[in-house]
Design a protein around this motif. Structure first.
Motif, short mmCIF file in Angstrom:
data_model
loop_
_atom_site.label_atom_id
_atom_site.label_comp_id
_atom_site.label_asym_id
_atom_site.label_seq_id
_atom_site.Cartn_x
_atom_site.Cartn_y
_atom_site.Cartn_z
N PRO A 440 1.00 -0.92 0.11
CA PRO A 440 0.01 0.51 -0.16
C PRO A 440 0.77 1.17 -0.07
N LYS A 441 1.92 1.33 0.31
CA LYS A 441 2.64 2.05 0.69
C LYS A 441 3.42 2.98 -0.14
N LEU A 442 4.21 1.06 -1.04
CA LEU A 442 5.00 1.82 -2.24
C LEU A 442 4.19 2.06 -3.34
N LEU A 443 3.29 1.14 -3.62
CA LEU A 443 2.22 1.41 -4.33
C LEU A 443 1.15 3.17 -4.42
N LYS A 444 1.67 3.43 -3.33
CA LYS A 444 -0.01 4.08 -2.55
C LYS A 444 -1.01 3.92 -3.26
N LEU A 445 -1.65 3.97 -2.72
CA LEU A 445 -2.91 2.89 -2.62
C LEU A 445 -3.83 3.55 -1.24
N LYS A 446 -5.35 3.55 -1.87
CA LYS A 446 -5.93 4.60 -1.12
C LYS A 446 -6.75 3.51 -0.95
N HIS A 447 -6.82 2.63 0.57
CA HIS A 447 -8.09 1.57 0.94
C HIS A 447 -9.25 1.53 0.22
N PRO A 448 -9.79 0.93 -0.04
CA PRO A 448 -11.87 1.33 -0.67
C PRO A 448 -12.09 1.17 0.42
N GLU A 449 -11.85 1.24 1.63
CA GLU A 449 -13.17 1.83 2.47
C GLU A 449 -13.08 2.32 3.63
N ALA A 450 -11.66 3.50 3.12
CA ALA A 450 -11.01 4.50 3.57
C ALA A 450 -12.43 5.35 4.24
N ASP A 451 -13.25 5.72 3.47
CA ASP A 451 -14.67 6.97 3.43
C ASP A 451 -15.34 6.37 4.40
N GLU A 452 -15.50 4.87 5.09
CA GLU A 452 -16.25 4.70 5.48
C GLU A 452 -16.17 4.54 6.69
N GLU A 453 -17.29 4.54 8.26
CA GLU A 453 -16.75 5.04 9.64
C GLU A 453 -16.59 3.89 9.99
#
Length: 542
Positions: A440-453
């Protein structure tokens, strides 16, 4: 349908019951392995997956394009489903010691994880009798392996006898065996049984080539070189790369290469391989005055002069000198000729190793131009072929082989042993990679559930593939959903190409890496400058 026959009604509910009964029968047979099954019964239940199938419009009597394709054990459907469920569970990043790999844990020297060797034969035996003896021997070889190990504990390894026969031919005709390994996974690519067979039984010399050294840090190269030299005293170890980097480009490799997303390996008009001089010195120390290697030295001087001239003029010129290699290919060879050392004043160097370690690229680098076909697909080289580097030096390229071991199968996929396009379940390999490299850090990914509570921030292999598909725009054709399978295959290809560098370390590397870095700093100021700088200047003035 004939009028006198009537089809019985068969509802969807009955069909489901029938399929469920079939699944239960399969579960009984697979669970029976641990309840006293013999090795012959285990071997009979194994399904072989024949990879790289080539379409054939018309089958000829003397040629079969699928004769030498890869034969691996097929994963069961239950095992594939189990891995898919695990890929949705969160994982933890392992410490650096998880990258350390030891030969004894992979191959267990002295056990049944040996290599098949050609059975004894006699001149009075017919071709059919020899073939039948080899087939029976190979079946016994497989039975012995499955008598000691369960199928799920073993790695992928070659089931095709025809490919093993190619190895036998190459070993029989070679004076020196060149074992080529990928520097990212050298312990995986070095079977000790092959070393013992060549050195102790065939009484030949073996040279270990650590290939693709431009993909890892120099300290890792030095560590692996010392590891093999200490463990196998009779082994000649040298490094090689067909894509050398400038001295300034090596600065980024002082740190861990797994923390950098690398650029694509550059391709040049003419190969400027680093390592042919070391190979020439190693061969010269073995043959001594029994073979005249002056033609090889002259050819290497001409190649270096052409490289310097191309760098100065920036012009692409085709090489047509008298030192060009002459290639001859042997389609099928089932005969045996008694080995004569340095016959007719020619030294034969056999190139063997795993699939996709760069054997064909190494041959092209030695010759200085493309003489054999190269592909990223494992098993591209179908049968062995000979190339005369000079009138007194003959190279023999053997098809890649996968030896039996206890290494994890996801590791083999990441090492390029299994064709990525035919991987049914890629998520376990993604998890293996993500546990050792922070994807995730190497590819600079955003978690699919990052916007969920209530988001925990934990990643799973499926989340990584979903995020990478979202970033790259990989979507399915009909539903326009994130194509996680394509994303997983893309990440695996990046790992095999070296852009995501998963490089294993020898035992206790994490404790000694400081000393290795200091040793590389000294060698860089001496060896690198003298080899690349002075060597090219001397070639240009020659």
């Amino acid at each position: 349908m004939p009028q006198d026959r009537r089809r019985n009604a068969f509802s969807t509910k009955q069909k489901k019951v029938q399929l469920q009964e079939k699944r239960e029968k399969k579960k009984v047979t697979t669970s029976g392995e641990s309840t006293g099954q013999t090795s012959a019964q285990r071997l009979a239940q194994i399904e072989v997956n024949r990879l790289n199938q080539q379409p054939v419009a018309k089958v000829l009597d003397d040629y079969d394009p699928n004769r030498y394709r890869l034969h691996f054990q097929r994963d069961s459907k239950d095992e594939i489903e189990r891995r898919k469920k695990l890929s949705r569970l969160p994982f933890k990043i392992l410490p650096e010691t998880a990258l350390e790999m030891d030969l004894d844990d992979i191959y267990q020297p002295g056990s049944v994880l040996d290599i098949p060797k050609r059975p004894p034969w006699e001149y009075k035996m017919s071709k059919e009798a020899i073939d039948n003896r080899e087939v029976e021997y190979f079946k016994d070889y497989l039975r012995q392996i499955y008598e000691k190990h369960r199928p799920e504990d073993l790695s992928y390894f070659e089931f095709n006898l025809e490919t093993w026969r190619q190895l036998w031919r190459v070993l029989e005709m070679s004076d020196i065996v060149l074992l080529i390994t990928d520097i990212r996974h050298p312990a995986l690519h070095f079977p000790p049984a092959l070393y013992d067979h060549v050195v102790n039984e065939l009484k030949r010399h073996i040279i270990l080539v650590l290939n693709k050294t431009d993909l890892v840090s120099p300290s890792i190269v030095i560590a692996w070189k010392h590891y093999f030299q200490n463990k196998f005293p009779k082994l000649h170890v040298l490094t090689f790369t067909s894509f050398p980097k400038d001295e300034s480009e090596y600065e980024q490799f002082v740190t861990d290469p797994g923390k950098t997303f690398h650029k694509r390996r550059r391709r040049r008009q003419r190969c400027e391989a680093i390592g042919p001089i070391e190979l020439l010195d190693a061969v010269a120390s073995i043959v001594k005055d029994k073979v005249d290697l002056s033609s090889w030295q002259e050819k290497m001087a001409r190649d270096m002069a052409e490289v310097v001239e191309q760098e100065d003029d920036d012009e692409d010129e085709e090489s047509g000198d008298e030192g060009a290699a002459v290639t001859s290919r042997f389609e099928v060879d089932t005969s045996y000729h008694k080995h004569e050392e340095y016959k007719d004043g020619v030294v034969t160097i056999g190139c063997v190793g795993y699939t996709n370690v760069g054997k064909s690229s190494l041959l092209n680098g030695l010759v200085g131009t493309k003489v054999v076909s190269v592909s990223k697909t494992p098993g591209h080289t179908k049968h062995f072929q000979t190339i005369f580097l000079t009138p007194t030096v003959r190279l023999c390229d053997c098809p890649g082989l996968v030896f039996p071991s206890l290494v994890e199968r996801p590791m083999q996929i990441l090492a390029g042993i299994y064709p990525i396009a035919q991987v049914q379940e890629p998520f376990s390999a993604i998890m293996f990679l993500a546990q050792r490299i922070n994807l995730p850090k190497l590819l600079k990914l955003k978690h699919p559930e990052a916007d969920e509570e209530g988001h925990s921030g934990q990643w799973s292999a499926f989340d990584i593939c979903d995020a990478w598909a979202e970033k790259r725009g990989f979507q399915t054709a009909k539903a326009a959903r994130n194509d996680v399978y394509r994303a997983a295959n893309n990440i695996l290809r990046l790992a095999c190409d070296g852009r995501i560098c998963l490089c294993m370390r020898p035992p206790e590397y994490s404790k000694r890496k400081g000393k290795m870095s200091l040793k590389w700093t000294w060698q860089r100021s001496h060896s690198f400058a003298s080899y690349v700088g002075d060597g090219r200047r001397n070639a240009s003035t020659a």
